[in-house]
Scaffold this motif. Structure first.
Motif, short mmCIF file in Angstrom:
data_model
loop_
_atom_site.label_atom_id
_atom_site.label_comp_id
_atom_site.label_asym_id
_atom_site.label_seq_id
_atom_site.Cartn_x
_atom_site.Cartn_y
_atom_site.Cartn_z
N ARG A 22 -28.64 -8.08 34.01
CA ARG A 22 -28.99 -7.47 35.30
C ARG A 22 -30.27 -6.65 35.17
O ARG A 22 -31.10 -6.65 36.07
CB ARG A 22 -27.84 -6.60 35.81
N LEU A 23 -30.40 -5.93 34.06
CA LEU A 23 -31.62 -5.18 33.82
C LEU A 23 -32.81 -6.11 33.60
O LEU A 23 -33.90 -5.91 34.15
CB LEU A 23 -31.46 -4.26 32.60
N TYR A 24 -32.62 -7.14 32.80
CA TYR A 24 -33.68 -8.08 32.45
C TYR A 24 -34.22 -8.79 33.69
O TYR A 24 -35.42 -9.00 33.83
CB TYR A 24 -33.16 -9.08 31.43
N ASN A 25 -33.33 -9.17 34.61
CA ASN A 25 -33.73 -9.89 35.82
C ASN A 25 -34.16 -8.96 36.94
O ASN A 25 -34.48 -9.43 38.04
CB ASN A 25 -32.60 -10.79 36.30
N GLY A 26 -34.17 -7.66 36.70
CA GLY A 26 -34.64 -6.71 37.70
C GLY A 26 -33.68 -6.48 38.85
O GLY A 26 -34.09 -6.06 39.93
N ARG A 27 -32.40 -6.76 38.66
CA ARG A 27 -31.41 -6.57 39.72
C ARG A 27 -30.87 -5.15 39.76
O ARG A 27 -30.35 -4.72 40.77
CB ARG A 27 -30.24 -7.54 39.55
N HIS A 28 -30.92 -4.43 38.62
CA HIS A 28 -30.43 -3.06 38.55
C HIS A 28 -31.39 -2.22 37.72
O HIS A 28 -32.15 -2.73 36.91
CB HIS A 28 -29.05 -2.99 37.89
N TRP A 29 -31.32 -0.91 37.95
CA TRP A 29 -32.03 0.03 37.10
C TRP A 29 -31.08 0.51 36.02
O TRP A 29 -29.87 0.35 36.12
CB TRP A 29 -32.53 1.21 37.91
N LEU A 30 -31.63 1.12 34.99
CA LEU A 30 -30.83 1.61 33.88
C LEU A 30 -29.80 2.64 34.35
O LEU A 30 -28.66 2.65 33.90
CB LEU A 30 -31.72 2.21 32.79
N ASN A 31 -30.20 3.50 35.29
CA ASN A 31 -29.26 4.51 35.81
C ASN A 31 -28.06 3.85 36.48
O ASN A 31 -26.94 4.35 36.38
CB ASN A 31 -29.95 5.43 36.81
N ASP A 32 -28.27 2.74 37.20
CA ASP A 32 -27.17 2.02 37.84
C ASP A 32 -26.18 1.50 36.81
O ASP A 32 -24.96 1.58 36.99
CB ASP A 32 -27.69 0.83 38.65
N VAL A 33 -26.70 0.94 35.73
CA VAL A 33 -25.85 0.37 34.69
C VAL A 33 -25.05 1.46 33.99
O VAL A 33 -23.84 1.31 33.76
CB VAL A 33 -26.70 -0.43 33.68
N ILE A 34 -25.68 2.57 33.69
CA ILE A 34 -24.98 3.68 33.03
C ILE A 34 -23.91 4.25 33.95
O ILE A 34 -22.78 4.52 33.52
CB ILE A 34 -25.98 4.76 32.57
N ALA A 35 -24.22 4.43 35.22
CA ALA A 35 -23.23 4.95 36.17
C ALA A 35 -22.06 3.98 36.33
O ALA A 35 -20.90 4.40 36.37
CB ALA A 35 -23.89 5.21 37.52
N GLY A 36 -22.34 2.69 36.39
CA GLY A 36 -21.28 1.69 36.51
C GLY A 36 -20.37 1.68 35.29
O GLY A 36 -19.15 1.58 35.41
N ALA A 37 -20.95 1.82 34.13
CA ALA A 37 -20.15 1.88 32.90
C ALA A 37 -19.28 3.13 32.90
O ALA A 37 -18.10 3.08 32.53
CB ALA A 37 -21.05 1.85 31.67
N GLY A 38 -19.83 4.24 33.34
CA GLY A 38 -19.06 5.48 33.40
C GLY A 38 -17.89 5.38 34.36
O GLY A 38 -16.78 5.82 34.05
N VAL A 39 -18.12 4.79 35.53
CA VAL A 39 -17.05 4.62 36.50
C VAL A 39 -15.97 3.70 35.94
O VAL A 39 -14.77 3.95 36.09
CB VAL A 39 -17.60 4.07 37.84
N GLY A 40 -16.36 2.63 35.26
CA GLY A 40 -15.39 1.71 34.68
C GLY A 40 -14.55 2.36 33.60
O GLY A 40 -13.33 2.19 33.55
N ILE A 41 -15.18 3.11 32.72
CA ILE A 41 -14.45 3.79 31.64
C ILE A 41 -13.51 4.83 32.22
O ILE A 41 -12.35 4.93 31.82
CB ILE A 41 -15.44 4.41 30.64
N LEU A 42 -13.98 5.61 33.18
CA LEU A 42 -13.14 6.64 33.80
C LEU A 42 -11.96 6.01 34.53
O LEU A 42 -10.83 6.51 34.44
CB LEU A 42 -13.98 7.48 34.76
N SER A 43 -12.17 4.91 35.23
CA SER A 43 -11.08 4.23 35.93
C SER A 43 -10.02 3.72 34.96
O SER A 43 -8.82 3.84 35.23
CB SER A 43 -11.63 3.05 36.73
N ALA A 44 -10.45 3.17 33.85
CA ALA A 44 -9.49 2.68 32.85
C ALA A 44 -8.69 3.83 32.27
O ALA A 44 -7.47 3.72 32.09
CB ALA A 44 -10.22 1.92 31.74
N ARG A 45 -9.34 4.94 31.97
CA ARG A 45 -8.62 6.10 31.42
C ARG A 45 -7.60 6.66 32.41
O ARG A 45 -6.49 7.01 32.03
CB ARG A 45 -9.59 7.17 30.99
#
Length: 71
Positions: free
Chosen positions: A6-29
């Motif tokens: 997603r970053l390589y193809n210009g679909r997301h910024w790095l901040n979007d990816v980090i925030a999405g990972a944080g939301v996913g980890i928090l949801s799983a916990r």
């Protein structure tokens, strides 16, 4: 891998990816933390369960049978 592409193809910024990972980890916990509570509420005492669902799609005039077995 998906985040990198997603970053390589210009679909997301790095901040979007980090925030999405944080939301996913928090949801799983939160899900693992609440599992004992859900087991008491819904009486999930048995370790095995199975479900069969039959559905009809009127747009395509078709039936489907879905079987899920959890162990």
């Amino acid at each position: 891998g998906v985040a990198f592409l997603r970053l390589y193809n210009g679909r997301h910024w790095l901040n979007d990816v980090i925030a999405g990972a944080g939301v996913g980890i928090l949801s799983a916990r939160i899900g693992y933390w609440m599992l004992p509570l859900y087991q008491r509420w819904f009486k999930w005492d048995s370790p095995c369960s199975d479900i069969m669902v039959i559905s009809y799609n009127p747009a395509e005039h078709s039936f489907s049978i879905n079987l899920a077995y959890t162990f």
